[in-house]
Design a protein around this motif. Sequence first.
Motif, short mmCIF file in Angstrom:
data_model
loop_
_atom_site.label_atom_id
_atom_site.label_comp_id
_atom_site.label_asym_id
_atom_site.label_seq_id
_atom_site.Cartn_x
_atom_site.Cartn_y
_atom_site.Cartn_z
N LYS A 268 -3.64 -0.49 -4.03
CA LYS A 268 -4.88 -0.30 -3.27
C LYS A 268 -5.66 -1.61 -3.22
O LYS A 268 -6.01 -2.17 -4.25
CB LYS A 268 -5.73 0.79 -3.91
CG LYS A 268 -7.03 1.06 -3.18
CD LYS A 268 -7.83 2.15 -3.89
CE LYS A 268 -9.16 2.40 -3.19
NZ LYS A 268 -9.96 3.42 -3.90
N TYR A 269 -5.90 -2.10 -2.02
CA TYR A 269 -6.72 -3.30 -1.82
C TYR A 269 -8.18 -2.87 -1.75
O TYR A 269 -8.64 -2.31 -0.76
CB TYR A 269 -6.32 -4.01 -0.52
CG TYR A 269 -5.17 -4.97 -0.67
CD1 TYR A 269 -5.38 -6.35 -0.58
CD2 TYR A 269 -3.88 -4.52 -0.90
CE1 TYR A 269 -4.33 -7.25 -0.71
CE2 TYR A 269 -2.82 -5.40 -1.04
CZ TYR A 269 -3.05 -6.76 -0.94
OH TYR A 269 -2.00 -7.64 -1.07
N VAL A 270 -8.92 -3.15 -2.80
CA VAL A 270 -10.31 -2.71 -2.87
C VAL A 270 -11.15 -3.40 -1.81
O VAL A 270 -11.94 -2.77 -1.12
CB VAL A 270 -10.89 -3.00 -4.28
CG1 VAL A 270 -12.36 -2.60 -4.33
CG2 VAL A 270 -10.09 -2.25 -5.33
N LYS B 106 -10.75 -2.01 1.79
CA LYS B 106 -11.46 -0.76 2.03
C LYS B 106 -12.94 -1.03 2.30
O LYS B 106 -13.54 -0.51 3.21
CB LYS B 106 -11.33 0.17 0.83
CG LYS B 106 -9.90 0.58 0.51
CD LYS B 106 -9.37 1.52 1.56
CE LYS B 106 -7.98 2.03 1.17
NZ LYS B 106 -7.42 2.94 2.19
N ILE C 298 -7.26 -5.53 -6.70
CA ILE C 298 -6.34 -4.47 -6.32
C ILE C 298 -6.26 -3.46 -7.46
O ILE C 298 -6.58 -3.76 -8.61
CB ILE C 298 -4.93 -5.02 -6.01
CG1 ILE C 298 -4.35 -5.73 -7.23
CG2 ILE C 298 -4.94 -5.92 -4.79
CD1 ILE C 298 -2.90 -6.12 -7.07
N GLU D 238 0.82 -1.21 0.00
CA GLU D 238 0.00 0.00 0.00
C GLU D 238 0.86 1.26 0.00
O GLU D 238 0.49 2.27 -0.61
CB GLU D 238 -0.94 -0.02 1.21
CG GLU D 238 -2.03 -1.07 1.11
CD GLU D 238 -2.94 -1.10 2.32
OE1 GLU D 238 -4.11 -1.50 2.16
OE2 GLU D 238 -2.49 -0.71 3.42
N GLN E 196 -2.02 2.03 -8.23
CA GLN E 196 -2.18 3.48 -8.28
C GLN E 196 -0.90 4.20 -8.70
O GLN E 196 -0.96 5.36 -9.10
CB GLN E 196 -2.65 4.00 -6.92
CG GLN E 196 -4.03 3.50 -6.53
CD GLN E 196 -4.46 4.04 -5.18
OE1 GLN E 196 -3.70 4.01 -4.21
NE2 GLN E 196 -5.70 4.52 -5.11
#
Length: 402
Positions: free
Chosen positions: A24-26, A29, A70, A19, A73
């Motif tokens: 980004k671990y969807v 979140k 994921i 991270e 980004q």
Amino acid sequence: MTNFVDFLKSPELVIRVQEFFGIKYVHRKRKRATSETNEENSETESVSLSPSPNGNLKKYEDEISEQKKIIIQNKFWYYIFLLGTELGDEAFYATFIPFWFWNIDGAVGRRVVLLWSSIMYVGQSLKDIIRWERPGFPVIRLQKKWSIEYGMPSTHAMVGFSIPFSVLIFTHQRYQYNFVFGIVIAVLWCTVVCLSRIYLGMHSVCDVVVGLLLTMVLMTVFVPLIDYADFFIISWKYSPLFLLFISIMIIVYYPISDKWTPTRGDTTTVVSVTIGILIGAWINYQLGNMIPLKSSPPYKIIWPTYTMLGLLLLRTILGMCCIVATIAIGKSISYAIVCAILGKDKNKLLNSENHLNNKDKIFVELCYKYLTYGLVGLSTQYLLPSAFKLLGIERPNFYTEI
């Protein structure tokens, strides 16, 4: 101490690193938001991690993790770490090692390769002795290669440290250049390789740290020995017999794992390439081809002219084409020959399952890798440089590097 080791092994620490560099671990979140608004939903989600009907929890968790999404980004770090992990891959070895011998320095090359194979053998063996799994759920791996292997220690980290720093050590003894600049390059190289393994989810922080510490210890022992062993190997008349015997023994008595992994086969490849290179150097020395320079090191670096660059490219292109052909032809012929000796059908054995109980396939694969990549090493050090000499495109100092 145990808590600290568990912290370094934690999948959560791997995710923090991922991270930090823009992954980004969807699902993470979404899960956090759900737990804040609906505790019951959060409990339901955790229940989904229970064993599957066949009782294989690990396989089920892997399947669940594959379903998570994921988002990359930061593409800069993504491509940097993809490049970094390739610095410890067989494709890198197959290009870096021949290029170094044909275009830079054979004496340094022999020492670096001997250290590389020694470090790799220790690291690969420890993987199958310690048998620690790679980071599991909820970590998402961005790379599938080597996933079946155990993770402790990280041999990428070991090679990522040993290759640049051994090049630095051995070249500093022979050439005049800015040592501080060399240290900066080595540190950057090692850092990118090590972080890439965590970023891609292939190793825990513990795997990488142990790999680095182990390599530092091994290098303090191996580097002085290798400096002495190099000349002894090329000058002793019985070296080929000794090298063949030792290499076969360490492959035969390689630590047996509790499951099939490609680790033993990869180790055989590393060992056989090294043996081929050392025997090639021995042949050159015994034939009187190698004559040391009258001047003593450290030498001034000779920067290439346009003509030298052209010959460098020509050697590299011709040489790499021959290496690729050697691997393709050598694999096919050696696999067929070993199968014929055992009385086994080549195609049937090739398509059979990889399993510890499949002794015939394991034996054939170890034999073909030993023969094929041993020939690659011999070609790199002896056969192709001889061809370059006949064509008049050899590197002038190649036969002076003892």
